[in-house]
Design an enzyme around this catalytic site. Structure first.
Site, PDB file in Angstrom:
ATOM      1  N   SER A   1      95.081  27.228  68.017  1.00 35.95           N
ATOM      2  CA  SER A   1      95.117  27.689  69.401  1.00 35.95           C
ATOM      3  C   SER A   1      96.443  27.274  69.987  1.00 35.95           C
ATOM      4  CB  SER A   1      94.034  27.001  70.227  1.00 35.95           C
ATOM      5  OG  SER A   1      92.878  27.749  70.245  1.00 35.95           O
TER       6      SER A   1
ATOM      7  N   GLU B   1      88.977  30.919  63.657  1.00 38.00           N
ATOM      8  CA  GLU B   1      90.117  30.367  64.386  1.00 38.00           C
ATOM      9  C   GLU B   1      90.629  29.137  63.658  1.00 38.00           C
ATOM     10  OE1 GLU B   1      89.087  28.612  68.212  1.00 38.00           O
ATOM     11  OE2 GLU B   1      90.755  27.267  67.783  1.00 38.00           O
TER      12      GLU B   1
ATOM     13  N   GLU C   1      80.960  15.828  68.823  1.00 35.41           N
ATOM     14  CA  GLU C   1      80.070  16.982  68.891  1.00 35.41           C
ATOM     15  C   GLU C   1      78.859  16.772  67.997  1.00 35.41           C
ATOM     16  OE1 GLU C   1      81.513  21.310  68.987  1.00 35.41           O
ATOM     17  OE2 GLU C   1      83.234  20.163  68.281  1.00 35.41           O
TER      18      GLU C   1
ATOM     19  N   ARG D   1      86.092  14.303  67.714  1.00 38.93           N
ATOM     20  CA  ARG D   1      85.207  15.097  68.576  1.00 38.93           C
ATOM     21  C   ARG D   1      83.772  14.589  68.423  1.00 38.93           C
ATOM     22  NH1 ARG D   1      88.303  20.225  69.450  1.00 38.93           N
ATOM     23  NH2 ARG D   1      90.337  19.251  69.744  1.00 38.93           N
TER      24      ARG D   1
ATOM     25  N   ARG E   1      81.609  24.045  59.677  1.00 39.61           N
ATOM     26  CA  ARG E   1      82.936  24.091  60.275  1.00 39.61           C
ATOM     27  C   ARG E   1      83.265  22.882  61.119  1.00 39.61           C
ATOM     28  NH1 ARG E   1      83.590  29.943  62.101  1.00 39.61           N
ATOM     29  NH2 ARG E   1      84.033  29.102  64.152  1.00 39.61           N
ATOM     30  N   HIS E   2      82.287  22.020  61.364  1.00 38.30           N
ATOM     31  CA  HIS E   2      82.505  20.909  62.284  1.00 38.30           C
ATOM     32  C   HIS E   2      82.412  19.552  61.610  1.00 38.30           C
ATOM     33  CE1 HIS E   2      81.430  24.168  65.116  1.00 38.30           C
ATOM     34  NE2 HIS E   2      82.273  23.556  65.904  1.00 38.30           N
TER      35      HIS E   2
ATOM     36  N   ARG F   1      90.847  23.121  58.337  1.00 40.51           N
ATOM     37  CA  ARG F   1      90.392  24.511  58.477  1.00 40.51           C
ATOM     38  C   ARG F   1      91.350  25.472  57.783  1.00 40.51           C
ATOM     39  NH1 ARG F   1      87.581  25.963  64.272  1.00 40.51           N
ATOM     40  NH2 ARG F   1      85.840  24.522  64.014  1.00 40.51           N
TER      41      ARG F   1
END
Lengths: 434, 434
Positions: free
Chosen positions: B360, B357, B214, B212, B220-221, B408
């Site tokens: 998903s 989370e 981001e 990712r 968390r990332h 996670r």
């Protein structure tokens, strides 16, 4: 009533059952029609005696385009005309997805189709049981590998695939724009698994993608493959690594022969499990063999595809499929391989399978000064590898390891002929989709 | 004589033994000196009564810089002063690698060190038993995951990480120069595992890197993580997928509690295994909960980090750590999620663990026309996804699945506080090495 995704689990005792799958074939013969329904586990026959079936249902079922996806509910009846010993007389159908026509690729038609066409429509190609069987065997192979290394005290690790430098310098790397910096895709977890040897996590393995930006269009090369890497500390010499590989390969071959029976039968293949230890040839012996066969290689040269094939043929004459080639010249091996002091050779080996290299490994240079010297000899700048070299300055045990391309192993095991057969969605210079 | 890489395997009956590891500590107390040697499994005491040891050996051993790597041979003697109940009186030492000084990071020193410093010298950080324990638990977690999905008929697959398009459009993709074409790193195997559902390989899982791009610098990332993806055909609804996830998570928690005892003890952590089924909250209930707590979210909004935390706190008050949030608005979910016709909702869910989370999933849209309509609604061009859409035109069964970020999951399980604690060599916008 039973509802299943596995037609081979249906029995006459079920009375009524619902089977789900792809309409592989429809044959209407006047008073009776047959639908062959295919799922992951096989096929089941749906029989439609015209007089006994609701006409609307008969019409709907016999008009379904091939490869449509349906659930069929009906009575399970014994039959000595079918492989499962039963057939289903349908009373209801639910159509999940009607297939368009014509199909881009046949599933049961015996037509030769180009590799490219097959890969362009891989989702359809994979509906053929003999194609799916390859990937079921691949999954079993991974499971067997993991079983064996875990039992031998190896910890599974994940190392980064986005790196600041390549494992062996700049060649064959895919470049990424990583925010404001350039970065590269990992061509091997080599440097990371070695760094881990200095942590005390003394046996590690990884199964993950590796990337090579090679502009080769051959049966043996792809740009993305799955590398099975192992590294172990406290070895005395490279032969301990070779023995470990032998243990793993033996577990895989023995296990697949047993657990993959059904798939091997579908493919019409047999796996030979060779006796251990596997023969060890030295590079020098191999060079002579290749030169005698007329290939003009000289001391220090890579044996190459041609050379590997010649050696494979010679070994095949002796009934040998798996063999090591050891003691390569140090100049033919990467900087992290340990030199055999006072000789031009190194503590390295390849494992060849039917004339092709499927694994490389060896004892690594764990001594900081010698490692830096080897880097410089190879024209690399140690400063580019500081993140790696640091781990050698503060206590690094002797260690060694290997890398195995799992698709190459599968290809040779099953005599597949093209590495793309062993990859769901292969990547090569010309192929980026699907 | 025994030569071992596991000091905890030594026994007084061995007589003489060779132990290998890192010199963790040296204490010289005049007439006697002690060396603590550390390996992967623990530490062992080397005792040097000055009068009984060759002076040169005494000198060499007591002068060794901390963290040097050695093999020490000596007599194994019973001792009630040590944890193992024994000590070694050395007669020989082999130094594999002398550590430079000073160390970039202490192993036993009780000094608070910044996360960045630790990660810059990760090889040294990982020598701490409590850091190594995290990765031993991570390896066990992967093994437990695989055990469970394989037992449930899932086939392991590997899908390409170099792709022509992203799973959800263009955002957050790393761009690669792929020969003469642009390409992207996979942000998820979503489209590929769905394509596989149309092949008949009706349950698949993958464990592999996801990327990712981001620009987030949070706890968390990261830009590269390991995604555990599953996809299953022939489902009636998304609840079947939720039940499968529950089965897997339960197997992982129960298994780690059992097999990870030693590591959990080192970390001082306990894992709670919740009763099944896990509570299911709907998005609407959660929205109300969050609004009641004062967060100004409106219908259709993502619950966000803040919202997730509020719900986590409310559930914690009830003693609940794991819970599903289901029936998200369709507009908050990607195009491949199935809409709940006649409502603004979808057949989707998240699994939240202590206010975050971790997974998903949902039922996918398998009907070609509806899928294309959803793509268009999301502003995507179906032509860019032809390699994916083709698999829906020729027979696609109903299916659903999930994605779980394994780091996670580990972070929440062990209350680690930062996702980087669960990754050997993390990657974020500022970190590309080691």
């Amino acid at each position: 009533m039973t509802a299943v995704r596995d037609s081979s689990n249906i029995s006459v005792d079920d009375g009524t059952a619902t089977v789900k799958g792809w309409v592989q074939d429809v044959r209407a013969l006047g008073g009776i029609a047959f639908v062959t329904l295919r799922d992951r586990f096989g096929t089941i026959q749906i029989t439609l005696p015209k007089k006994k079936i609701d006409p609307a249902l008969f019409e709907e079922l016999t008009k379904l385009p091939r490869e449509s996806v349906v659930a069929i509910t009906g009575e399970v009846k014994a039959s000595n005309q079918t492989a499962l010993g039963l057939e289903i007389i349908p009373s209801a159908v639910e159509v999940y997805s009607k297939a368009a026509t014509p199909l881009p690729l046949g599933v049961v038609d015996k037509v030769n189709v180009e590799m490219d066409t097959r890969l362009n429509h891989r989702f359809m190609d994979l509906r053929k049981p003999e194609i799916r069987a390859i990937f079921e065997l691949k999954a079993m192979m991974v499971e067997l590998i993991e079983e064996c290394v875990r039992a031998n005290g190896f910890n599974q690790v994940y190392t980064p695939k986005i790196n600041a430098a390549g494992a062996e310098g700049g060649a064959e790397l895919f470049k990424i724009q990583y925010f404001d910096k350039p970065a590269f895709l990992a061509q091997s977890p080599q440097l990371y698994k070695q760094i881990l040897m200095s942590t005390g996590l003394d046996r590690v393995f990884e199964l993950g993608p590796a990337f090579r930006a090679e502009l080769s269009n051959t049966n043996r090369h792809v740009t993305e493959f799955i590398s099975f890497d192992g590294e172990m500390s406290w070895i005395e010499n490279e032969e301990e690594v070779m023995a470990m590989i032998e243990t793993i390969i033996d577990h895989v071959l023995t296990g697949l022969k047993e657990r993959g029976k059904k798939q091997l039968e579908i493919l019409g293949k047999e796996i030979k499990v060779p006796a251990r230890p596997y023969p060890i040839l030295t590079y020098s012996e191999c060079l002579k063999m290749v030169q005698d066969a007329g290939l003009p290689l000289k001391e220090g040269d890579d044996l190459g595809t041609e050379g590997e094939k010649i050696i494979g043929d010679k070994m095949a004459e002796k009934g040998v499929e798996l063999y090591f080639i050891a003691e390569y010249p140090e100049e033919a091996k990467p900087f992290y391989i340990m030199e055999k002091d006072g000789t031009p050779y190194s503590f390295s080996f390849d494992l060849d399978y039917k004339g092709q290299e499927i694994s490389s490994g060896g004892q690594r240079e764990h001594r900081y000064d010698k490692l830096v010297a080897r880097m410089e000899k190879k024209g690399l700048n140690p400063a580019d590898f500081e993140f790696y070299l640091e781990a050698f300055r503060y206590g690094m045990p002797p260690h060694g390891g290997w890398g195995i391309g799992i698709e190459r192993l599968l290809v040779k095991m099953l005599d597949l002929g093209n590495i793309r057969e062993a990859i769901l969605f292969p990547r090569d210079p010309a192929r980026l989709t699907p």
